[in-house]
Design a protein around this motif. Structure first.
Motif, PDB file in Angstrom:
ATOM      1  N   ARG A  96      53.403  47.898  42.091  1.00  0.00           N
ATOM      2  CA  ARG A  96      52.370  47.984  41.043  1.00  0.00           C
ATOM      3  C   ARG A  96      52.413  46.751  40.152  1.00  0.00           C
ATOM      4  O   ARG A  96      51.378  46.150  39.847  1.00  0.00           O
ATOM      5  CB  ARG A  96      52.580  49.251  40.226  1.00  0.00           C
ATOM      6  N   LEU A  99      51.225  43.543  42.151  1.00  0.00           N
ATOM      7  CA  LEU A  99      49.772  43.475  42.366  1.00  0.00           C
ATOM      8  C   LEU A  99      49.052  43.185  41.062  1.00  0.00           C
ATOM      9  O   LEU A  99      48.077  42.418  41.037  1.00  0.00           O
ATOM     10  CB  LEU A  99      49.268  44.784  42.979  1.00  0.00           C
ATOM     11  N   ALA A 100      49.521  43.759  39.964  1.00  0.00           N
ATOM     12  CA  ALA A 100      48.917  43.464  38.664  1.00  0.00           C
ATOM     13  C   ALA A 100      49.119  41.994  38.304  1.00  0.00           C
ATOM     14  O   ALA A 100      48.200  41.327  37.796  1.00  0.00           O
ATOM     15  CB  ALA A 100      49.513  44.364  37.586  1.00  0.00           C
ATOM     16  N   LEU A 103      46.618  39.877  40.121  1.00  0.00           N
ATOM     17  CA  LEU A 103      45.286  39.912  39.521  1.00  0.00           C
ATOM     18  C   LEU A 103      45.215  39.037  38.279  1.00  0.00           C
ATOM     19  O   LEU A 103      44.216  38.347  38.054  1.00  0.00           O
ATOM     20  CB  LEU A 103      44.906  41.355  39.172  1.00  0.00           C
ATOM     21  N   LEU A 168      41.793  46.358  50.663  1.00  0.00           N
ATOM     22  CA  LEU A 168      42.567  46.569  49.439  1.00  0.00           C
ATOM     23  C   LEU A 168      42.400  45.392  48.491  1.00  0.00           C
ATOM     24  O   LEU A 168      42.177  45.574  47.284  1.00  0.00           O
ATOM     25  CB  LEU A 168      44.046  46.749  49.795  1.00  0.00           C
ATOM     26  N   LEU A 172      40.699  45.340  44.688  1.00  0.00           N
ATOM     27  CA  LEU A 172      41.458  44.893  43.525  1.00  0.00           C
ATOM     28  C   LEU A 172      40.804  43.707  42.834  1.00  0.00           C
ATOM     29  O   LEU A 172      40.778  43.631  41.594  1.00  0.00           O
ATOM     30  CB  LEU A 172      42.883  44.514  43.945  1.00  0.00           C
ATOM     31  N   SER A 173      40.285  42.761  43.618  1.00  0.00           N
ATOM     32  CA  SER A 173      39.771  41.514  43.028  1.00  0.00           C
ATOM     33  C   SER A 173      38.353  41.641  42.491  1.00  0.00           C
ATOM     34  O   SER A 173      37.955  40.849  41.626  1.00  0.00           O
ATOM     35  CB  SER A 173      39.832  40.388  44.059  1.00  0.00           C
ATOM     36  N   ALA A 192      44.794  44.858  34.175  1.00  0.00           N
ATOM     37  CA  ALA A 192      45.172  44.627  35.579  1.00  0.00           C
ATOM     38  C   ALA A 192      45.957  45.816  36.120  1.00  0.00           C
ATOM     39  O   ALA A 192      45.740  46.252  37.258  1.00  0.00           O
ATOM     40  CB  ALA A 192      45.990  43.348  35.687  1.00  0.00           C
ATOM     41  N   ILE A 195      43.608  48.700  36.852  1.00  0.00           N
ATOM     42  CA  ILE A 195      42.857  48.480  38.089  1.00  0.00           C
ATOM     43  C   ILE A 195      43.713  48.861  39.294  1.00  0.00           C
ATOM     44  O   ILE A 195      43.260  49.558  40.213  1.00  0.00           O
ATOM     45  CB  ILE A 195      42.399  47.013  38.186  1.00  0.00           C
ATOM     46  N   VAL A 196      44.955  48.404  39.301  1.00  0.00           N
ATOM     47  CA  VAL A 196      45.859  48.716  40.413  1.00  0.00           C
ATOM     48  C   VAL A 196      46.060  50.226  40.524  1.00  0.00           C
ATOM     49  O   VAL A 196      45.988  50.795  41.626  1.00  0.00           O
ATOM     50  CB  VAL A 196      47.214  48.003  40.221  1.00  0.00           C
ATOM     51  N   VAL A 199      42.774  51.927  41.875  1.00  0.00           N
ATOM     52  CA  VAL A 199      42.506  51.628  43.288  1.00  0.00           C
ATOM     53  C   VAL A 199      43.498  52.368  44.192  1.00  0.00           C
ATOM     54  O   VAL A 199      43.102  53.014  45.177  1.00  0.00           O
ATOM     55  CB  VAL A 199      42.572  50.103  43.541  1.00  0.00           C
TER      56      VAL A 199
END
Length: 213
Positions: A96, A99-100, A103, A168, A172-173, A192, A195-196, A199
């Motif tokens: 998590r 991925l944040a 972004l 994916l 995210l983007s 961010a 969002i993660v 999703v």
């Protein structure tokens, strides 16, 4: 005798001109490619002239023509530099968080001349087939980097099995690009992370619903 020899050697070394890494040719290429990205960001792929590249880079026009006789070749090589300098996807042990972070860094990159140049090149009909090939390779490499990070995560952190990494990444983007056009500022870390969360939760809920008889 040893001290005198050491001093003589030191004096000889001091008098030798220091060579700069890469030499003049490498510096000319780097400045030219950087100038190309800035001009693509301003005017689009087909909206700049070689004379502008030379002037902005501070190099002679013939150097640009000699090294890149073809415009597509010049733009392609400039965009390839983006991929080579792209920061890797972090692996802190927390998917998590990683991925944040991806972004947030992506939202910052979108506001740079390089990011704007990429967006211009991605516009429908804006790039030749050669430039499109470079962009496809760039996207493929980014998807592969994210896939490697996702596959290395703990089972409870991963998206459901069968979720395509490219899909994916698009999910995210997308909000990052919307935020950029709406505010013109980098994405806050807290947003961010939201969002993660949304999703990943949505993908898991969809997978559970599809598994139900």
């Amino acid at each position: 005798m040893t001290g005198r020899a050491d001093r003589a050697e030191g004096a000889d070394t001091a008098e030798r001109p220091r060579r700069r890494p890469g030499g003049r040719t490498a510096r000319v290429r780097e400045k030219t490619l950087k100038a190309t990205l800035e001009l693509v960001a301003r005017h689009g792929v087909d909206g700049f002239r070689y004379e502008q590249v030379a002037e902005l880079a501070g190099v002679h026009k013939t150097s640009v023509y000699r090294n890149w006789p073809d415009r597509d070749q010049l733009v392609s090589e400039a965009l390839l530099q983006v991929g080579e300098r792209e920061s890797p996807v972090e692996d802190t042990g927390d998917l998590r968080r990683d991925l944040a972070g991806l972004l947030v860094s992506h939202s910052v990159a979108l506001l740079t001349p390089t990011g704007v140049a990429l967006q211009h090149a991605l516009q429908p009909g804006a790039a030749s087939e050669a430039v499109k090939g470079v962009l496809d390779a760039y996207y493929t490499e980014r998807v592969a980097a994210v896939r490697e990070r996702v596959e290395g995560a703990a089972d409870e952190e991963r998206p459901p099995p069968g979720v395509d990494t490219g899909f994916l990444l698009q999910m995210l983007s997308g909000p990052v690009h919307f935020h950029r056009f709406r505010t013109g500022r980098p994405l806050p870390r807290a947003e961010a992370e939201r969002i993660v969360d949304v999703v990943l939760a949505g993908l898991r809920a969809t997978a559970e619903r599809e598994d139900q008889p």
